[in-house]
Enzyme design. Structure first.
Site, PDB file in Angstrom:
ATOM      1  N   VAL A   1       6.082   3.114  -3.229  1.00  0.00           N
ATOM      2  CA  VAL A   1       6.881   1.923  -3.451  1.00  0.00           C
ATOM      3  C   VAL A   1       6.101   0.373  -4.525  1.00  0.00           C
ATOM      4  CG1 VAL A   1       9.295   1.084  -4.332  1.00  0.00           C
ATOM      5  CG2 VAL A   1       8.825   2.807  -3.263  1.00  0.00           C
TER       6      VAL A   1
ATOM      7  N   THR B   1       0.686  -1.225  -0.232  1.00  0.00           N
ATOM      8  CA  THR B   1      -0.374   0.221   0.695  1.00  0.00           C
ATOM      9  C   THR B   1       0.326   1.702  -0.216  1.00  0.00           C
ATOM     10  OG1 THR B   1      -0.072  -0.112   2.962  1.00  0.00           O
ATOM     11  CG2 THR B   1      -2.181  -1.421   1.211  1.00  0.00           C
ATOM     12  N   GLY B   2       1.993   1.114  -0.144  1.00  0.00           N
ATOM     13  CA  GLY B   2       3.210   2.124   0.600  1.00  0.00           C
ATOM     14  C   GLY B   2       3.094   3.009  -1.583  1.00  0.00           C
TER      15      GLY B   2
ATOM     16  N   GLY C   1      12.178  10.856  -2.672  1.00  0.00           N
ATOM     17  CA  GLY C   1      12.727  10.021  -2.685  1.00  0.00           C
ATOM     18  C   GLY C   1      12.990  10.437  -1.335  1.00  0.00           C
TER      19      GLY C   1
ATOM     20  N   LYS D   1      25.777   6.480   0.455  1.00  0.00           N
ATOM     21  CA  LYS D   1      25.239   5.300   0.166  1.00  0.00           C
ATOM     22  C   LYS D   1      25.703   5.030  -0.597  1.00  0.00           C
ATOM     23  CE  LYS D   1      21.003   5.524   3.137  1.00  0.00           C
ATOM     24  NZ  LYS D   1      19.785   5.460   2.411  1.00  0.00           N
TER      25      LYS D   1
ATOM     26  N   ARG E   1      19.184  18.031  -2.877  1.00  0.00           N
ATOM     27  CA  ARG E   1      17.369  18.003  -3.206  1.00  0.00           C
ATOM     28  C   ARG E   1      17.238  18.697  -3.507  1.00  0.00           C
ATOM     29  NH1 ARG E   1      15.552  13.098  -1.446  1.00  0.00           N
ATOM     30  NH2 ARG E   1      15.913  12.769  -0.073  1.00  0.00           N
TER      31      ARG E   1
ATOM     32  N   ARG F   1      -2.778  -1.955  10.331  1.00  0.00           N
ATOM     33  CA  ARG F   1      -4.012  -1.130   9.727  1.00  0.00           C
ATOM     34  C   ARG F   1      -4.589  -1.045   8.283  1.00  0.00           C
ATOM     35  NH1 ARG F   1       0.145   2.453  10.479  1.00  0.00           N
ATOM     36  NH2 ARG F   1       0.383   3.120   8.463  1.00  0.00           N
ATOM     37  N   SER F   2      -3.678  -1.180   7.286  1.00  0.00           N
ATOM     38  CA  SER F   2      -3.793  -1.930   5.628  1.00  0.00           C
ATOM     39  C   SER F   2      -4.202  -2.576   5.559  1.00  0.00           C
ATOM     40  CB  SER F   2      -2.713  -1.272   5.232  1.00  0.00           C
ATOM     41  OG  SER F   2      -2.004   0.127   5.205  1.00  0.00           O
TER      42      SER F   2
ATOM     43  N   HIS G   1      15.335  11.065 -10.385  1.00  0.00           N
ATOM     44  CA  HIS G   1      16.640  11.680  -9.974  1.00  0.00           C
ATOM     45  C   HIS G   1      17.383  11.945 -11.319  1.00  0.00           C
ATOM     46  CE1 HIS G   1      15.214  10.402  -5.560  1.00  0.00           C
ATOM     47  NE2 HIS G   1      16.262  10.086  -5.224  1.00  0.00           N
TER      48      HIS G   1
ATOM     49  N   CYS H   1      17.923   4.251  -4.563  1.00  0.00           N
ATOM     50  CA  CYS H   1      18.026   4.910  -5.503  1.00  0.00           C
ATOM     51  C   CYS H   1      18.569   5.879  -6.784  1.00  0.00           C
ATOM     52  CB  CYS H   1      16.327   5.426  -5.545  1.00  0.00           C
ATOM     53  SG  CYS H   1      16.768   6.475  -3.527  1.00  0.00           S
TER      54      CYS H   1
END
Length: 351
Positions: A18, A15-16, A164, A230, A252, A43-44, A259, A133
């Site tokens: 991504v 449900t997010g 992001g 990263k 950003r 919750r979902s 990106h 990413c």
């Protein structure tokens, strides 16, 4: 969902943001998987989402959801992956994790199918990690150049989209754009953008609308951020170059999704821009857009919603015949997250 032949897939975090892209990709690539289980927090649970034209009920995350699953993909926060990816592996599933929980674990391969597909076979914990990413937005192209020339150093400036930082980043950018829209004098006096958006900074340390913010991620020692480290550490692991010199500055920018990176790459052998274009044109997952005289080069507005890494502004460095300068764009929610995860899942399940 009606039974289908093929390996069983669990999508954890369905449900997010991504997770939503993952479901769209499954609609586009419907043939490989049999049963698809959608999993999220309690919750979902009970929500119904469309997958391959059918309505599927979301299940609450529990050990039982992994029974009989061949591959479980995780698009959830680090702490959730850290707890539940080993549970999925213990139930016999290969866990493919998109969080940062396992990326630098020596017993967990960090995989980009176009660059190091052989790494998927060495997974003693039953877990495979998906890169960040930002790293993914450049590494497919850099990997192709490395195979030809042998990369020795990277100097990177990233221009990272609001997405992001998750849905909160997207919402904050839109809210700030609304706050400054129509006021043509905003941005001409120090502090007036900050005043216009008030305290609505969301996940960013400064206003993002009409601005760029030279900070992405969390604070790390000596002035570096987590995003910058990263890029360094993940590039080294993916390319199998533990001593690769990498310096990154992550910024950003007021872009919703996709990106971009400006990269100065130094190699072991002499390079030419023309030959580098040919190498990149032949590389899987890369599109070359490089005709500055004809105003052809990649921009986020043209790349968003697509899968490849786009490369342009390819130049041999003026002061080093063994170095290239180039500009890259990649959708951080597709190849930068969901697509790479799904590609790994397809590889380990016989796709």
């Amino acid at each position: 969902m009606s039974a289908r032949p093929g390996p069983r897939l669990a999508v954890v975090g369905a449900t997010g943001a991504v997770g939503g892209v993952m479901l769209s990709l499954l609609d586009e690539r419907p043939a490989h998987w049999g049963d698809i289980r959608l999993v999220a927090s309690a919750r979902s649970a009970g929500r119904r989402l469309s997958v391959r034209g059918e309505q599927v009920e979301v299940r609450a995350l529990s050990p039982e959801v992994f029974d009989g699953v061949d591959v479980a993909v995780f698009d959830v926060p680090d702490e959730v992956s850290k707890q539940w990816a080993p549970v999925a592996a213990a139930h016999g599933a290969v866990a493919v994790d998109n969080s940062g929980a396992f990326r630098m674990d020596p017993d967990v391969p960090l995989v980009v199918p176009e660059v190091n597909p052989q790494a998927v076979d060495d997974r003693p914990r039953g877990i495979i990690s998906n890169p960040n990413c930002t790293t993914l937005s450049m590494i497919v192209a850099i990997g192709a150049l490395h195979r030809r020339y042998g990369v020795e150093a990277l100097v990177v400036a990233s221009y990272q989209a609001a997405s992001g930082a998750g849905q909160a980043g997207i919402d904050t950018l839109y809210d700030q754009i609304e706050a400054v829209a129509g006021a043509r004098d905003v941005g001409q006096v120090a502090g007036d953008v900050r005043k216009s958006v008030g305290g609505a900074l969301g996940p960013f340390p400064a206003p993002l609308a009409l601005n760029v913010v030279p900070w992405a991620g969390s604070a790390k020692p000596d002035g570096w951020t987590s995003e910058e480290l990263k890029v360094r550490n993940e590039s080294r692991k993916i390319l199998g170059l533990p001593d690769l010199r990498v310096s990154a500055t992550c910024v950003r920018v007021p872009v919703v999704t996709t990106h971009s990176l400006a990269v100065h790459a130094e190699f072991a052998s002499e390079v030419s821009a023309a030959e580098a274009r040919d190498v990149l044109r032949a590389a899987s997952g890369v599109v070359v857009l490089d005709d500055p005289a004809g105003t052809e080069f990649p921009t986020p507005a043209d790349v968003v919603g697509t899968d490849p890494t786009y490369v342009g502004r390819i130049r041999r460095a003026l002061d080093d015949p063994k170095a290239l300068d180039l500009f890259l764009c990649g959708d951080n929610l597709r190849k930068g997250a969901a697509l790479n995860t799904l590609q790994i899942a397809e590889m380990v399940s016989g796709g």
